[in-house]
Design an enzyme around this catalytic site. Structure first.
Site, PDB file in Angstrom:
ATOM      1  N   ASP A  16      11.793  -6.575  10.838  1.00  0.00           N
ATOM      2  CA  ASP A  16      10.936  -6.665  12.016  1.00  0.00           C
ATOM      3  C   ASP A  16      11.739  -6.286  13.255  1.00  0.00           C
ATOM      4  O   ASP A  16      12.584  -5.388  13.187  1.00  0.00           O
ATOM      5  CB  ASP A  16      10.364  -8.082  12.114  1.00  0.00           C
ATOM      6  CG  ASP A  16       8.992  -8.136  12.757  1.00  0.00           C
ATOM      7  OD1 ASP A  16       8.909  -7.896  13.970  1.00  0.00           O
ATOM      8  OD2 ASP A  16       8.000  -8.412  12.057  1.00  0.00           O
ATOM      9  N   HIS A  51       8.396 -10.520  18.352  1.00  0.00           N
ATOM     10  CA  HIS A  51       7.547 -10.441  17.160  1.00  0.00           C
ATOM     11  C   HIS A  51       8.289 -10.952  15.924  1.00  0.00           C
ATOM     12  O   HIS A  51       7.764 -11.749  15.144  1.00  0.00           O
ATOM     13  CB  HIS A  51       7.107  -8.994  16.973  1.00  0.00           C
ATOM     14  CG  HIS A  51       6.090  -8.771  15.902  1.00  0.00           C
ATOM     15  ND1 HIS A  51       6.416  -8.421  14.615  1.00  0.00           N
ATOM     16  CD2 HIS A  51       4.734  -8.823  15.942  1.00  0.00           C
ATOM     17  CE1 HIS A  51       5.312  -8.263  13.900  1.00  0.00           C
ATOM     18  NE2 HIS A  51       4.273  -8.506  14.677  1.00  0.00           N
ATOM     19  N   SER A 110      -0.014  -9.475  11.173  1.00  0.00           N
ATOM     20  CA  SER A 110       1.424  -9.760  11.309  1.00  0.00           C
ATOM     21  C   SER A 110       1.717 -11.234  11.093  1.00  0.00           C
ATOM     22  O   SER A 110       2.765 -11.601  10.567  1.00  0.00           O
ATOM     23  CB  SER A 110       1.912  -9.370  12.711  1.00  0.00           C
ATOM     24  OG  SER A 110       2.137  -8.000  12.823  1.00  0.00           O
TER      25      SER A 110
END
Length: 396
Positions: free
Chosen positions: A111, A142, A337
């Site tokens: 990520d 994120h 996600s």
């Protein structure tokens, strides 16, 4: 004209028939040797003749043009005060009543990196590897949020992590601060995770097809030509993933292997004036990768998130998901996600379960457990089975 290509190498006595084809699966002694080989990827600048020559190399399993990738953009809600209680996804996947913690399981999150100083990750060995050139850490947030859902520790009494017993995590930074990267970074990250014996790989990212087209159009190509070139690259990279997963499955047949999960994508819009749905995108669409859709709450039942792509294999909580915020504290986000790390965490619990049982633990068995034990009796009456896959992922 020369372009950049990612080249996948592994033991293979069979030559590819055309540049972007996947070679046949090895058998017999060849399969046994192939299972011991670690996939190797490299990026090379090649012209058309060099592409053909490279594809004919018997060790080459796949070749694909380098394409842009990006995180599957979540929608951020508000910062969350860390009051006592669990994030709702934890109980929805039944991790709160599982006797297993993921102890001894190695999880890799590919990520934007991770905030290693966040309290949610204290006591966990974080092995960081940067593939972007920015250096370790998480400039976006994120990756920190996704990692928190997989294995984060409680934050001021709030449980955020599915597999709180995980003690070692491989953090591959394949996306930069702007949320972007390229396919070579991702392939490098996957092979690094495999080489370092990851039991589970979690990817909440996708290929940026529209961005690739826009980039070529801005460079002067007409839209039809740019679209055709992007389609060629998309096809080649899907085949590349199929070839890589073929190698990973070969390893699992003779060893423990690796479970790979990826977000199905957020490109659908079921509440638009003209509603539309988009099918699972790559890498989640590749053979052997478990694709994950997102769920939200609808009273006492669950519904498919309006943005979640259709035809996932399995689904998980992906709306109003509380997890670690870069720099400290908690934040709530929406997206496939956010659903994907729930599945990665439950996969870690199943590894723990299998290793404590008399059943041999391997990636094929874990993947089967994830799909076979998914529950389908928790959905609102109007939920289409093609949108939620086998059902909501469920902990042992």
């Amino acid at each position: 004209m020369a372009k950049q290509y990612t080249v996948l190498r592994g033991f293979n006595q069979s030559r590819t028939r055309e540049p972007f084809a996947v070679g046949p699966s090895p058998t017999g002694l060849e399969a046994l040797i192939a299972a011991q080989a670690i996939p190797q990827v490299e990026v090379r600048t090649l012209n058309k003749m060099e592409v053909l020559d490279t594809a004919r190399d018997p060790e080459v399993k796949g070749i694909a043009p380098v394409m842009p990738i990006k995180l599957i953009e979540p929608t951020s809600n508000d910062d969350v005060s860390a009051t006592a209680g669990d994030a709702w996804g934890i109980s929805a996947v039944r991790a709160d009543v599982s006797a297993f913690t993921g102890d001894g399981v190695v999880v890799s999150v590919l990520d934007t990196g991770i905030d290693p100083n966040h309290p949610a990750f204290q006591g966990i060995t974080l092995v960081q590897k940067d593939f972007t050139g920015e250096g370790d850490g998480d400039g976006h947030g994120h990756g920190t949020h996704c990692a928190g859902t997989v294995f984060g520790r409680d934050v001021n009494g709030t449980r955020i992590g599915v597999a709180r017993g995980v003690k070692k995590a491989l953090i591959g930074k394949v996306l930069g601060t702007n949320g972007g990267g390229d396919s070579d970074m991702l392939f490098q990250g996957i092979t690094w995770a495999i080489e370092n014996q990851a039991d589970v790989v979690s990817m909440s990212l996708g290929f940026d097809f529209p961005g690739f087209v826009d980039q070529m159009v801005s460079d002067g190509l007409p839209v039809p030509a740019a679209t055709s070139i992007a389609l060629e690259g998309y096809r080649a990279n899907l085949r590349m993933f199929d070839a890589l997963m073929q190698m990973i499955r070969a390893r699992a047949a003779f060893g423990q292997g690796t479970v790979v999960v990826a977000a199905s994508g957020n490109e659908s819009e079921r509440t638009a004036q003209k509603p539309y749905e988009v099918a699972v995108s790559i890498p989640a669409a590749a053979e052997g990768i478990i694709s994950v859709g997102a769920l939200g709450r609808a009273g006492n039942a669950l519904e498919v998130a309006s943005f979640s792509n259709t035809f996932p294999q399995i689904s998980a909580p992906g709306v109003d998901i509380i997890s670690a915020r870069k720099g400290g504290g908690l934040i709530s986000m929406n997206g496939t996600s956010m659903a994907t790390p729930h599945v990665a965490g439950v996969a870690a619990l199943w590894w723990d379960f299998m290793r404590q049982s008399d059943t041999p633990a391997n990636a094929l068995g874990i993947s089967s457990k994830l799909l076979a034990t998914a529950r389908s009796n928790v959905f609102a009456a109007n939920v289409d089975p093609t949108d939620r896959g086998m059902g909501i992922v469920t902990a042992p």
